[in-house]
Design a protein around this motif. Structure first.
Motif, short mmCIF file in Angstrom:
data_model
loop_
_atom_site.label_atom_id
_atom_site.label_comp_id
_atom_site.label_asym_id
_atom_site.label_seq_id
_atom_site.Cartn_x
_atom_site.Cartn_y
_atom_site.Cartn_z
N LEU A 166 0.83 -1.21 0.00
CA LEU A 166 0.00 0.00 0.00
C LEU A 166 0.86 1.26 0.00
O LEU A 166 0.57 2.23 -0.72
CB LEU A 166 -0.92 0.00 1.22
N ALA A 167 1.93 1.25 0.79
CA ALA A 167 2.77 2.45 0.92
C ALA A 167 3.51 2.77 -0.37
O ALA A 167 3.65 3.94 -0.74
CB ALA A 167 3.76 2.27 2.07
N ILE A 168 4.00 1.75 -1.07
CA ILE A 168 4.86 2.04 -2.22
C ILE A 168 4.12 2.04 -3.55
O ILE A 168 4.57 2.69 -4.50
CB ILE A 168 6.05 1.06 -2.28
N PHE A 169 2.99 1.33 -3.64
CA PHE A 169 2.31 1.24 -4.93
C PHE A 169 0.96 1.94 -4.99
O PHE A 169 0.47 2.24 -6.08
CB PHE A 169 2.11 -0.23 -5.32
N VAL A 170 0.34 2.22 -3.85
CA VAL A 170 -0.99 2.82 -3.84
C VAL A 170 -0.96 4.24 -3.27
O VAL A 170 -1.54 5.17 -3.85
CB VAL A 170 -1.98 1.95 -3.05
N ALA A 171 -0.28 4.43 -2.15
CA ALA A 171 -0.25 5.75 -1.50
C ALA A 171 0.24 6.87 -2.41
O ALA A 171 -0.30 7.98 -2.36
CB ALA A 171 0.61 5.69 -0.23
N PRO A 172 1.26 6.65 -3.29
CA PRO A 172 1.69 7.74 -4.17
C PRO A 172 0.56 8.31 -5.02
O PRO A 172 0.48 9.53 -5.23
CB PRO A 172 2.77 7.10 -5.03
N LEU A 173 -0.32 7.44 -5.50
CA LEU A 173 -1.45 7.92 -6.29
C LEU A 173 -2.39 8.75 -5.44
O LEU A 173 -2.91 9.78 -5.87
CB LEU A 173 -2.20 6.73 -6.90
N GLY A 174 -2.59 8.31 -4.20
CA GLY A 174 -3.43 9.09 -3.29
C GLY A 174 -2.86 10.46 -3.00
O GLY A 174 -3.58 11.47 -3.05
N PHE A 175 -1.55 10.53 -2.68
CA PHE A 175 -0.91 11.83 -2.47
C PHE A 175 -1.08 12.72 -3.69
O PHE A 175 -1.40 13.92 -3.58
CB PHE A 175 0.58 11.63 -2.18
#
Length: 388
Positions: free
Chosen positions: A289-298
């Motif tokens: 989640l931190a490396i592949f999903v969170a960047p899109l959210g930010f």
């Protein structure tokens, strides 16, 4: 900013591992010498309610260029026409034998017991365990034997070509290759003895017969729903060699059809593959989640609110690009369509949800359900009951 620096460094490390894995991952050898005389190879297929697949699988095996071959199919109490289809082909082709499976005893998972019965009936020096939903290239068996001899492996397994015909299959099925290619260092599989640094893929498991029985065969993993992973670990524990190869030109498989099958199939095996250890599973899910999903959210939050600084846009955009590059490299190697790269964050979210559902099934639900049976543990012993 330290958070973003750490995430970016993690992504660069995974990218480096993926590049190295792609370099090391050998394709199955299509040419080369074979022993004289040729050893007998037993192809062993457990089949439960596989009428939609078993015919194509057997037809592909009948086209093999390897002449010393026996094909054994065990009908595991199917409720459809699986046995009838196999019996008809067996009447026309003497190398095919149909076995009638015995009732599943307590303490066994259905597939492991079916494979155990097949192995007992096999006569070959080499055993190829394969699934009924596979389609094999004409040189699949000969390539497997060459691979085993060239690498001195006791177990050869492959990443097959995944057939994906629906949107949700394109979302879910890349997890089979993305996870191992990102996190498993292939160069260490046979260099260090730790059994966790290994992997096998269930649709294609090519064993040296004597070593298979030395580790106890499928009886040794009779309670393990993710039996392919645990067999590979047993090979490592007993000093054997595992060869994990690129089999996209050798065997193809449609693992699941549609969202429901994919959801149930991955739910069945996700938590068991971690030996029902919640800590390591949750750690991996948080990393994904931190490396592949969170960047899109930010990135989306930053763009929506006009926060165009490095924290909200700069670093997240860089992380997202690295993540998509990782997915693109893996997808190109394993034959995924280009547009599926854009689904990568959704694939990771699906993986998290299905893993949590796997935990729910194991701890709070009706057990791990698959093909009309539901499995759960009672005081450490696997038991099953009729299920969906």
């Amino acid at each position: 900013m330290l958070y973003h620096v750490i995430i970016t460094l993690l992504l660069l490390g995974i990218l480096a591992n993926v590049l190295n894995n792609l370099r090391l991952l050998r394709r199955m050898p299509g040419h080369g010498p074979l022993p004289d005389p040729l050893p007998l190879v037993s192809v062993l297929i457990p089949a439960r309610d596989e009428e939609r697949n078993i015919g194509r699988c057997l037809e592909s095996l009948l086209r093999q260029d390897y002449p010393r071959l026996e094909i054994l199919v065990l009908d595991d109490e199917s409720s459809d026409r699986t046995a009838d289809i196999v019996a008809k082909l067996a009447a026309e082709h003497p190398q095919i034998r149909l076995l009638r499976g015995q009732p599943l005893p307590p303490g066994w998972h259905g597939k492991t017991y079916a494979c155990y019965q097949l192995a007992q009936a096999a006569r070959g020096e080499w055993l190829l365990f394969t699934d009924a939903d596979t389609i094999h290239a004409p040189d699949a068996v000969s390539s497997a034997l060459r691979a085993a001899l060239e690498t001195r492996a006791d177990l050869v397994s492959v990443f097959p070509r995944a057939i994906m015909k629906t949107f949700w299959e394109a979302v879910a099925l890349p997890m089979i290759t993305v996870g191992p290619m990102c996190y498993l260092p292939l160069g260490l599989i046979n260099r260090i003895r730790h059994p966790l640094v290994t992997l096998a893929i269930g649709p294609f498991m090519f064993f040296r017969r004597d070593f298979y029985w030395r580790i106890g065969g499928h009886e040794a993993v009779k309670q393990d729903i993710a039996e392919d992973v645990f067999l590979a670990r047993l090979v490592k524990r007993n000093g054997g060699r595992v060869a994990l190869m690129d089999g996209t030109r050798t065997v193809s498989v449609r693992f699941y059809r549609g969202l429901e099958e994919a959801w149930r199939g991955f739910s069945k095996s996700s938590f068991p593959a971690f030996d029902y250890e919640l800590g390591p599973l949750l750690a991996l899910l948080l990393v994904n989640l931190a490396i592949f999903v969170a960047p899109l959210g930010f990135l989306l939050v930053g763009l929506r609110n006009g926060w165009l600084d490095q924290f909200w846009v700069g670093f997240p955009l860089l992380q997202l690009i690295i993540g998509l590059l990782i997915r693109a490299l893996i997808g190109q190697r394993f034959g995924y369509e280009w547009w599926t790269v854009l689904l990568h964050p959704l694939t990771m979210i699906f993986g998290v949800l299905v893993a949590l559902n796997s935990v729910r099934w194991a701890w709070f639900g009706l057990g791990m359900a698959w093909k009309g049976r539901s499995y759960h543990f009672d005081e450490g012993n696997l038991v099953y009951r009729a299920g969906r």
